[in-house]
Design an enzyme around this catalytic site. Sequence first.
Site, PDB file in Angstrom:
ATOM      1  N   ASP A  55       0.859  -1.182   0.000  1.00 16.39           N
ATOM      2  CA  ASP A  55       0.000   0.000   0.000  1.00 16.39           C
ATOM      3  C   ASP A  55       0.894   1.231   0.000  1.00 16.39           C
ATOM      4  O   ASP A  55       1.952   1.234   0.632  1.00 16.39           O
ATOM      5  CB  ASP A  55      -0.907   0.021   1.235  1.00 16.39           C
ATOM      6  CG  ASP A  55      -1.981  -1.050   1.189  1.00 16.39           C
ATOM      7  OD1 ASP A  55      -2.320  -1.485   0.077  1.00 16.39           O
ATOM      8  OD2 ASP A  55      -2.459  -1.445   2.264  1.00 16.39           O
TER       9      ASP A  55
ATOM     10  N   ASP B 232      -6.923  -1.686  -4.617  1.00 16.91           N
ATOM     11  CA  ASP B 232      -8.040  -1.369  -3.713  1.00 16.91           C
ATOM     12  C   ASP B 232      -9.011  -0.397  -4.374  1.00 16.91           C
ATOM     13  O   ASP B 232     -10.232  -0.539  -4.264  1.00 16.91           O
ATOM     14  CB  ASP B 232      -7.520  -0.757  -2.414  1.00 16.91           C
ATOM     15  CG  ASP B 232      -6.645  -1.714  -1.609  1.00 16.91           C
ATOM     16  OD1 ASP B 232      -6.832  -2.933  -1.747  1.00 16.91           O
ATOM     17  OD2 ASP B 232      -5.781  -1.231  -0.860  1.00 16.91           O
TER      18      ASP B 232
END
Length: 207
Positions: free
Chosen positions: A147, A161
Amino acid sequence: MTDPAPGADRPQDAGATAAEGGRAVVRRRRISVLLAVALLAYLIDLGSKLLVVARLEGRSSPIGVIGDWMTFQVIRNPGAAFGMGQAMTLLFTAIAAGVIVVIWRIARRLYSLPWAIALGLLLGGALGNLTDRLFRAPSVLRGHVVDFISVQHFAVFNLADSAIVCGGILVVLLSFRGSNPDGTTHGGPAAKAEPAGEKAAEPDGEG
């Protein structure tokens, strides 16, 4: 009373065959759209992760994108999207694999273009994060997802995502409007074309 001439039913059969062939062409085109969207989402996610890991991982301070509101900083996430469920890495790996199987099963009866786009986003995002879980440290099936997009007072996430969220929102909107993947609507008529010649085969009435 005479028997029907040989081949009398052939026009109806030919029309039905042509209509079925037309539906098959539409389905193949929708699956092509799904795969193209999925591939694009997957490659963008993969490329962005490779880039930020090579350039940003290990930096002591985040890179400002929009002031302090949005920054780039690499975080290895063992959980689900937005850092949830960090103690269940293996479970989320299985869930991602299951989502891919479900999407592929739905694609077998896919006739709707908006649904093809939505499922493509979901598939590309699921594949992106599943790739991390399969091939990144610390181990196979337990890999930590990369991330890097940090939004102040919100979460740190990645482009996979984002694709999953956008695809999910589109699915909800389509369902709310009554649209189904096979081109039908909830309580409405099917969008698939009626086989040609079917109406012609119906009797016009006694005469």
